[in-house]
Scaffold this motif. Structure first.
Motif, mmCIF file in Angstrom:
data_model
loop_
_atom_site.group_PDB
_atom_site.id
_atom_site.type_symbol
_atom_site.label_atom_id
_atom_site.label_comp_id
_atom_site.label_asym_id
_atom_site.label_seq_id
_atom_site.Cartn_x
_atom_site.Cartn_y
_atom_site.Cartn_z
ATOM 1 N N ASN A 1 -4.848 5.188 5.313
ATOM 2 C CA ASN A 1 -3.994 6.210 5.898
ATOM 3 C C ASN A 1 -3.447 7.113 4.796
ATOM 4 O O ASN A 1 -2.246 7.288 4.637
ATOM 5 C CB ASN A 1 -2.840 5.523 6.633
ATOM 6 C CG ASN A 1 -2.465 6.273 7.882
ATOM 7 O OD1 ASN A 1 -2.765 7.462 8.012
ATOM 8 N ND2 ASN A 1 -1.811 5.620 8.794
ATOM 9 N N PHE A 2 -4.347 7.667 4.026
ATOM 10 C CA PHE A 2 -4.018 8.388 2.816
ATOM 11 C C PHE A 2 -5.253 9.220 2.492
ATOM 12 O O PHE A 2 -6.349 8.880 2.911
ATOM 13 C CB PHE A 2 -3.747 7.352 1.710
ATOM 14 C CG PHE A 2 -2.816 7.828 0.632
ATOM 15 C CD1 PHE A 2 -1.514 8.169 0.923
ATOM 16 C CD2 PHE A 2 -3.243 7.896 -0.689
ATOM 17 C CE1 PHE A 2 -0.650 8.573 -0.086
ATOM 18 C CE2 PHE A 2 -2.381 8.301 -1.690
ATOM 19 C CZ PHE A 2 -1.085 8.645 -1.393
ATOM 20 N N ASN B 1 0.817 -1.213 0.000
ATOM 21 C CA ASN B 1 0.000 0.000 0.000
ATOM 22 C C ASN B 1 0.850 1.261 0.000
ATOM 23 O O ASN B 1 0.534 2.234 -0.678
ATOM 24 C CB ASN B 1 -0.938 -0.002 1.204
ATOM 25 C CG ASN B 1 -2.040 -1.007 1.014
ATOM 26 O OD1 ASN B 1 -2.785 -0.937 0.043
ATOM 27 N ND2 ASN B 1 -2.127 -1.970 1.916
ATOM 28 N N VAL C 1 3.239 20.415 2.510
ATOM 29 C CA VAL C 1 4.072 20.627 1.340
ATOM 30 C C VAL C 1 4.790 21.946 1.572
ATOM 31 O O VAL C 1 4.150 22.986 1.756
ATOM 32 C CB VAL C 1 3.184 20.713 0.075
ATOM 33 C CG1 VAL C 1 4.040 21.042 -1.132
ATOM 34 C CG2 VAL C 1 2.428 19.408 -0.133
ATOM 35 N N PHE D 1 2.026 9.915 -4.889
ATOM 36 C CA PHE D 1 2.707 11.178 -4.571
ATOM 37 C C PHE D 1 3.475 11.674 -5.787
ATOM 38 O O PHE D 1 3.411 12.836 -6.174
ATOM 39 C CB PHE D 1 3.727 10.980 -3.442
ATOM 40 C CG PHE D 1 3.121 10.808 -2.084
ATOM 41 C CD1 PHE D 1 2.061 11.585 -1.675
ATOM 42 C CD2 PHE D 1 3.640 9.869 -1.191
ATOM 43 C CE1 PHE D 1 1.517 11.429 -0.418
ATOM 44 C CE2 PHE D 1 3.099 9.714 0.063
ATOM 45 C CZ PHE D 1 2.033 10.492 0.447
ATOM 46 N N ASP E 1 -0.071 17.051 1.205
ATOM 47 C CA ASP E 1 -0.185 16.079 0.126
ATOM 48 C C ASP E 1 -1.143 14.978 0.577
ATOM 49 O O ASP E 1 -1.695 15.020 1.674
ATOM 50 C CB ASP E 1 1.186 15.559 -0.314
ATOM 51 C CG ASP E 1 1.900 14.751 0.774
ATOM 52 O OD1 ASP E 1 1.233 14.269 1.711
ATOM 53 O OD2 ASP E 1 3.130 14.601 0.676
ATOM 54 N N ARG E 2 -1.306 13.998 -0.286
ATOM 55 C CA ARG E 2 -2.282 12.959 0.037
ATOM 56 C C ARG E 2 -1.858 12.094 1.216
ATOM 57 O O ARG E 2 -2.644 11.339 1.762
ATOM 58 C CB ARG E 2 -2.500 12.056 -1.166
ATOM 59 C CG ARG E 2 -3.251 12.703 -2.286
ATOM 60 C CD ARG E 2 -3.169 11.763 -3.460
ATOM 61 N NE ARG E 2 -3.656 12.348 -4.679
ATOM 62 C CZ ARG E 2 -4.914 12.219 -5.090
ATOM 63 N NH1 ARG E 2 -5.770 11.573 -4.344
ATOM 64 N NH2 ARG E 2 -5.308 12.750 -6.224
ATOM 65 N N GLY E 3 -0.587 12.187 1.566
ATOM 66 C CA GLY E 3 -0.140 11.443 2.733
ATOM 67 C C GLY E 3 -0.333 12.230 4.019
ATOM 68 O O GLY E 3 0.006 11.775 5.098
ATOM 69 N N HIS F 1 -7.708 7.905 -0.063
ATOM 70 C CA HIS F 1 -7.480 6.488 0.124
ATOM 71 C C HIS F 1 -6.437 6.057 -0.892
ATOM 72 O O HIS F 1 -6.311 6.654 -1.952
ATOM 73 C CB HIS F 1 -8.791 5.715 -0.120
ATOM 74 C CG HIS F 1 -8.782 4.318 0.417
ATOM 75 N ND1 HIS F 1 -8.352 3.251 -0.316
ATOM 76 C CD2 HIS F 1 -9.143 3.825 1.629
ATOM 77 C CE1 HIS F 1 -8.440 2.154 0.415
ATOM 78 N NE2 HIS F 1 -8.917 2.474 1.614
ATOM 79 N N THR F 2 -5.680 5.006 -0.542
ATOM 80 C CA THR F 2 -4.682 4.510 -1.490
ATOM 81 C C THR F 2 -5.353 3.992 -2.753
ATOM 82 O O THR F 2 -4.864 4.160 -3.859
ATOM 83 C CB THR F 2 -3.862 3.387 -0.842
ATOM 84 O OG1 THR F 2 -3.318 3.895 0.365
ATOM 85 C CG2 THR F 2 -2.741 2.935 -1.745
ATOM 86 N N LYS G 1 1.102 15.150 4.636
ATOM 87 C CA LYS G 1 2.335 15.868 4.979
ATOM 88 C C LYS G 1 2.255 17.288 4.426
ATOM 89 O O LYS G 1 1.838 17.486 3.282
ATOM 90 C CB LYS G 1 3.552 15.165 4.363
ATOM 91 C CG LYS G 1 3.803 13.798 4.934
ATOM 92 C CD LYS G 1 4.862 13.841 6.018
ATOM 93 C CE LYS G 1 4.872 12.617 6.913
ATOM 94 N NZ LYS G 1 4.661 11.358 6.233
ATOM 95 N N GLN H 1 1.100 4.358 -2.565
ATOM 96 C CA GLN H 1 1.007 5.748 -2.111
ATOM 97 C C GLN H 1 2.175 6.581 -2.649
ATOM 98 O O GLN H 1 1.982 7.712 -3.088
ATOM 99 C CB GLN H 1 0.949 5.796 -0.574
ATOM 100 C CG GLN H 1 -0.386 5.259 -0.048
ATOM 101 C CD GLN H 1 -0.409 5.061 1.469
ATOM 102 O OE1 GLN H 1 0.517 5.423 2.173
ATOM 103 N NE2 GLN H 1 -1.485 4.485 1.969
ATOM 104 N N GLN I 1 -4.051 1.299 3.970
ATOM 105 C CA GLN I 1 -4.635 1.798 2.719
ATOM 106 C C GLN I 1 -5.404 3.094 2.960
ATOM 107 O O GLN I 1 -5.395 3.998 2.133
ATOM 108 C CB GLN I 1 -5.611 0.768 2.138
ATOM 109 C CG GLN I 1 -4.927 -0.401 1.493
ATOM 110 C CD GLN I 1 -5.931 -1.349 0.857
ATOM 111 O OE1 GLN I 1 -7.122 -1.274 1.134
ATOM 112 N NE2 GLN I 1 -5.440 -2.225 0.008
ATOM 113 N N LEU J 1 -7.762 4.708 -5.122
ATOM 114 C CA LEU J 1 -8.584 5.853 -5.537
ATOM 115 C C LEU J 1 -9.870 5.418 -6.234
ATOM 116 O O LEU J 1 -10.816 6.198 -6.318
ATOM 117 C CB LEU J 1 -7.770 6.766 -6.454
ATOM 118 C CG LEU J 1 -6.676 7.558 -5.733
ATOM 119 C CD1 LEU J 1 -5.825 8.314 -6.724
ATOM 120 C CD2 LEU J 1 -7.294 8.524 -4.723
#
Lengths: 315, 651
Positions: free
Chosen positions: B620-621, A188, B475, A196, B469-471, B624-625, B473, A192, B618, B627
């Motif tokens: 944790n994004f 996963n 930017v 990114f 960002d999608r994680g 979602h991882t 974090k 990800q 999964q 999409l």
């Protein structure tokens, strides 16, 4: 009544990518699989897996004697080392690993790294992999310069992680390189990282996936199953996973005590000169069966064994 | 010191000006508890959450060094209250951001966080209006020589002429009082009858007609907040509502920490005293305000997570946190409220709605009851966002449930400028077309922090604005709102103004929120996969919780908290724990249904589920991882996340 032949059909396909350009005399195509290894006709299996030989930017200090002796006096000379790797050992690619820029391993600067890159580019005509030291700060400072030095060569720049991807992604995009997206043995997180990087406008067909590799005896079955799941996801049509995969076999295999222990330390384990290369080759062959497209290797005997294996199955 | 006599020292807390006396060597946190100063303490006094900061203005203290305080803070005499021992008389200032609001808070009439679903369920005919406790005015013929029936049987006969009561019981004390009361009142009395597991108990008897004077208090015993409504049982109307912090908060912000604290300090009695005091405060406040005498309150009907109910009843909660995770009781029989220390009618009863098990409590059963999920022909999903995120999926055919360790982030805990949904909390945050943040606070007061819905909005806005960002974090951009703060990168949501500091969201906050939403979504995913159902099959998504007044369903989908369904299927239903408890109070049929619901729900243990961790990674994004699960997040152009869902009744 004879049983009809059973054929798995997959909807997805791994991108085929061609590494090398600019002043490179050869190119290497990897990927393109439409099925699992042995899962169908030869042409559905994609390009033949490629072998990259590790060349370190600075003479390694901790290599086990069996490995160090195999390269002898070229260890401190990346250009000569690369030449040997290509001309004597038949490497498809040379992977320059910039261990020497790591703060704990010499903390060399960008000038050094750029000089090494230029020398290796001159010495060999195969495509290059330019692999950072793994220290985010140092890689972000040095690798963009390395990338620039190889601009236009369609090299492979490594590696970006979920925590550190912006600087190298931008660099690889600007200099026309391929990029290695790294994940900590997690399918996963691999996806990800791909998201990114592609969110930054980096094309997916210039990405290569990399799961931190483990050696035989050190969780190999888990590494294998992660690689296999990744490949099955790609074949099932997941575009974000439909990328070629690289494994770092050499450095991992030679970290195993089974590979590096001397005959004195482990007399019962057999000839040390053969044990290490066998360990490395076995790790590589297992991973190739999981669908890996590119392996980084170290010992010449391991290279020869893996090469013969690839030839026997993919030709 | 060799002085054997304990030295009493005076500690004064500013800005409240509260004083207390403690023994030398006590910690500031202990003194604060004693003085009634509510200091945030997530770790319950173990010294690793760093939340209980205070400033020593005068006096001497002793404290071990800690990495949780910066050198600057140490120079400014900032200390961790739980780690700091008092050596002399002290004056301590507790910064406002580290204070919990103490005391009952007046509830705005429109505040959804304390509101209930309309009692339509009862009034609308779903359940018979038959309160758990009811009063009957009885006129009996006094005995004569021709009619020598005993007083007790005479009373029963009179009751049975009015209601169906095949099995009855009467307490010894009532029996003793019976002849006196009957004769004094000329056999015209009011009896208080209560449902006790299929039996009707004659709880009390009063002379004359007091039948209209019958109230219940329904309480949602939350880990963070205790909410109570005063209900007039004859008319089924809610007379008043009131809420307060659960003062057990001192001993840890989640119930596992509190169980550990109680266990280590043998403080189970203290835990009970705290929550009972909170409840008594609420009951008294409402009773005084409405001129209702306490003896007219015949019952307290509670719901809450299983641990909270154990604390309330002082039942052993220790095995809730240890394998095999067994509570003392999931179905608690009614007891006398006075036995738990609740001050209502002396013989009044305390009812607790049934729970499913250790991690799915009666609050969730109440939620299923209130949303009528258990009787719907089509599949529905109920998410209760609190300190734990409980998820129920089901229909009239079957129901499954799970509890995710969502963490208290959406309740505003563990987030730098997070707060409970109280006046001054930012409950909505939007992006203007120019990319500026716009906020709305509860009660339109100056902003003090962000409650759950505000935090959810903040996450969506940061993502939409490209600041994270999608994680999750940050930017690093040139955006002036993004700056290095004491805890790493942070984004200013509301700049400092009028002497107030800025309201920021830190990297740690964002990561915390992403983890929280991932926990909830992963629970949904595992339940769906385990039952072979899909998101498309969910006709209704009920989002319950006391974390704000407005939930923007598009934003909840955009961050991946809720599955990507057409937004008209999403209903923000507020505090269903309270709503369900109220339905049960007003209808013994509803109470019986709650028991049936608790019995029907199948619990999935996520921690031992083979796919939960993977589903969590999964999720944790953002969103979602995978999409493909969030097609609308892909389609929607930036800046199109306008509009929200007002608190509504169930569709």
């Amino acid at each position: 009544m004879p049983l009809p032949p059973l054929q798995e059909a997959y909807s997805g396909q791994v991108h085929a990518i061609t590494l090398g350009g600019g002043t490179r005399k050869t190119t290497v195509t990897i990927g393109g699989a439409k099925t699992v290894v042995y899962g169908g006709p030869r042409e559905a299996c994609g390009a033949k897996p490629a072998i990259a030989i590790d060349v370190l930017d600075a003479a390694p200090e901790e290599w086990p004697p069996v490995l160090a002796q195999a390269y002898g006096n070229v260890l401190g000379d990346p250009a000569a080392w690369a030449k040997k790797a290509v001309e004597e050992l038949g490497a498809d690619l040379v992977c320059v690993r910039f261990d020497g820029i790591h703060p704990d391993k010499g903390n060399r600067g960008a000038d050094h790294a750029v000089a090494v890159t230029e020398k290796v580019l001159k010495a060999v005509g195969v495509p290059l992999i330019l692999w950072g030291c793994g220290n985010d700060e140092k890689d972000n400072a040095v690798m963009p310069k390395v990338s620039q030095a190889a601009k236009g060569e369609k090299a492979v720049l490594a590696s970006v992680t979920q925590d550190n991807y912006r600087s190298l992604t931008a660099t690889a995009l600007a200099d026309g390189h391929f990029l290695v997206a790294q994940a900590p043995l997690d399918i996963n997180i691999a996806k990800q990282v791909n998201i990114f990087v592609s969110d930054m406008g980096f094309p997916l067909d210039r990405l290569i996936m990399f799961q931190t590799t483990g050696a035989l005896g050190y969780g190999m079955e888990y590494v294998y199953s992660v690689q296999e799941r990744e490949r099955l996801a790609a074949l099932a049509g997941d575009k974000l996973m439909a990328l070629p995969v690289v494994c770092d076999v050499g450095s991992e295999a030679w970290r195993a005590k089974e590979a590096k222990a001397s005959a004195d330390e482990a007399p019962a384990w057999g000839d040390a000169a053969r044990r290490g290369p066998i360990w490395e080759a076995t790790t590589a062959i297992a991973l190739l069966q999981s669908g890996v497209d590119l392996v980084r290797l170290r010992h010449p005997s391991a290279v020869a064994t893996v090469k013969a294996y690839v030839e026997s199955l993919w030709s | 010191m060799t002085d054997k006599k304990p030295v009493r020292l005076t500690v004064r807390f500013e800005p409240a000006g509260l004083k207390t006396e403690v023994a030398r060597g006590s910690t500031i946190l202990e003194a604060a508890r004693q003085a009634g100063v509510y200091l945030t303490s997530i770790c319950g006094g173990d010294g690793y959450c760093g939340k209980c900061r205070a400033v020593v203005d005068e006096g001497e203290v002793e404290a071990p060094p800690t990495a949780l305080l910066s050198p600057q803070e140490t120079r400014d005499n900032v200390v961790l209250a739980c780690q700091t021992h008092i050596l002399t008389d002290l004056t301590v200032t507790v910064p406002r951001s580290h204070l919990l609001d103490g005391g009952p808070i007046l509830v705005d009439s429109d505040a959804h966080r304390f509101s209930e679903l309309s009692s339509e369920g009862v009034a609308g005919g779903a359940f018979v209006h038959a309160p758990l406790v009811q009063k009957l005015y009885l006129e009996m013929d006094p005995p004569t020589e021709q009619d020598q029936m005993a007083d007790h049987e005479r009373l029963y006969a009179a009751i049975r002429r009015r209601i169906d009561a095949p099995v009855m019981q009467t307490g010894y004390r009532i029996l003793q009082q019976l002849p006196a009361v009957l004769q004094q009142a000329g056999y015209r009395v009011t009896v208080l009858l209560a449902q006790r597991a299929g039996t009707i108990e004659v709880v009390d008897i009063e002379p004359g007609n007091t039948a209209r004077c019958n109230y219940a208090v329904v309480v949602d015993v939350g880990t963070t907040t205790v909410v109570a409504h005063l209900v007039e049982l004859v008319t089924a109307s809610t007379v008043d509502s009131e809420a307060t912090y659960n003062s057990q908060m001192h001993f840890g912000e989640d119930y596992i920490r509190r169980i550990i604290y109680a266990e280590q300090n043998n403080a189970f009695d203290e835990m009970q005293r705290r929550v009972v005091r909170d409840m008594n405060d609420l009951i008294q406040t409402m009773a005084i305000r409405r001129g209702v005498e306490l003896h007219c309150i015949s019952a307290v009907v509670c719901s809450g997570n299983t641990a909270m109910i154990h604390f309330l009843l002082n039942l052993d909660p220790r095995r809730i946190r240890r394998s095999p995770y067994v509570p003392t009781a999931a179905w608690v029989p009614p007891i006398r409220a006075a036995e738990a220390g609740l001050r209502i009618s002396k013989r009044g009863l305390l009812y607790v709605l049934p729970a499913v098990g250790a991690y799915v409590g009666s609050d969730i059963v109440a939620g299923v009851l209130a949303t009528r999920l258990y009787e719907a022909p089509a599949l529905s999903l109920l998410i209760d966002i609190g300190t734990n995120g409980e998820v129920v999926i089901g229909s009239r055919e079957w129901m499954v449930c799970a509890s995710s360790s969502a963490g208290p982030a959406f309740e505003g805990s563990g987030v730098k400028h997070g707060m409970r949904a109280a006046p001054g909390a930012i409950e909505r945050l939007t992006l203007t077309p120019e990319g500026q943040f716009q906020y709305q606070t509860i009660g339109h007061e100056p902003p003090r922090g962000l409650c759950g819905t505000g935090l959810l909005d903040a996450l969506a806005c940061l993502l939409e604005a490209g600041l994270i960002d999608r994680g999750g974090k940050f930017v690093r951009t040139a955006d002036p709102r993004l700056a290095e703060g004491p805890d790493g990168l942070e984004c200013t949501l509301v700049p400092a103004q009028d002497g107030r500091g800025p309201i920021v969201i830190t990297q740690a906050d964002v990561s915390n929120l992403v983890r929280s939403k991932a926990g909830v979504y992963a629970a949904i995913q595992v339940l769906l996969e385990s039952t072979g159902t899909t998101v498309e099959a969910l006709e209704n998504l009920y989002v319950a919780g006391a974390f704000g007044n407005y939930l923007d369903p598009r934003k909840a989908i955009a961050i991946g908290l809720l599955p990507d369904v057409p937004i008209e299927r999403i209903h923000f239903v507020g505090n269903t724990s309270l709503a369900g408890a109220k339905m049960a109070a007003l209808s013994c049929q509803a109470f019986a249904t709650a028991e049936e619901i608790a019995g029907r729900m199948t619990y999935f243990d996520l921690m031992n589920h083979p796919h939960y961790m993977e589903a969590f990674i999964q999720a944790n994004f953002l969103p979602h991882t995978d999409l493909s699960r969030f097609p609308s997040a892909e389609k929607r152009p930036a800046g199109a996340m306008a509009g929200d869902l007002k608190p509504g009744t169930l569709g």
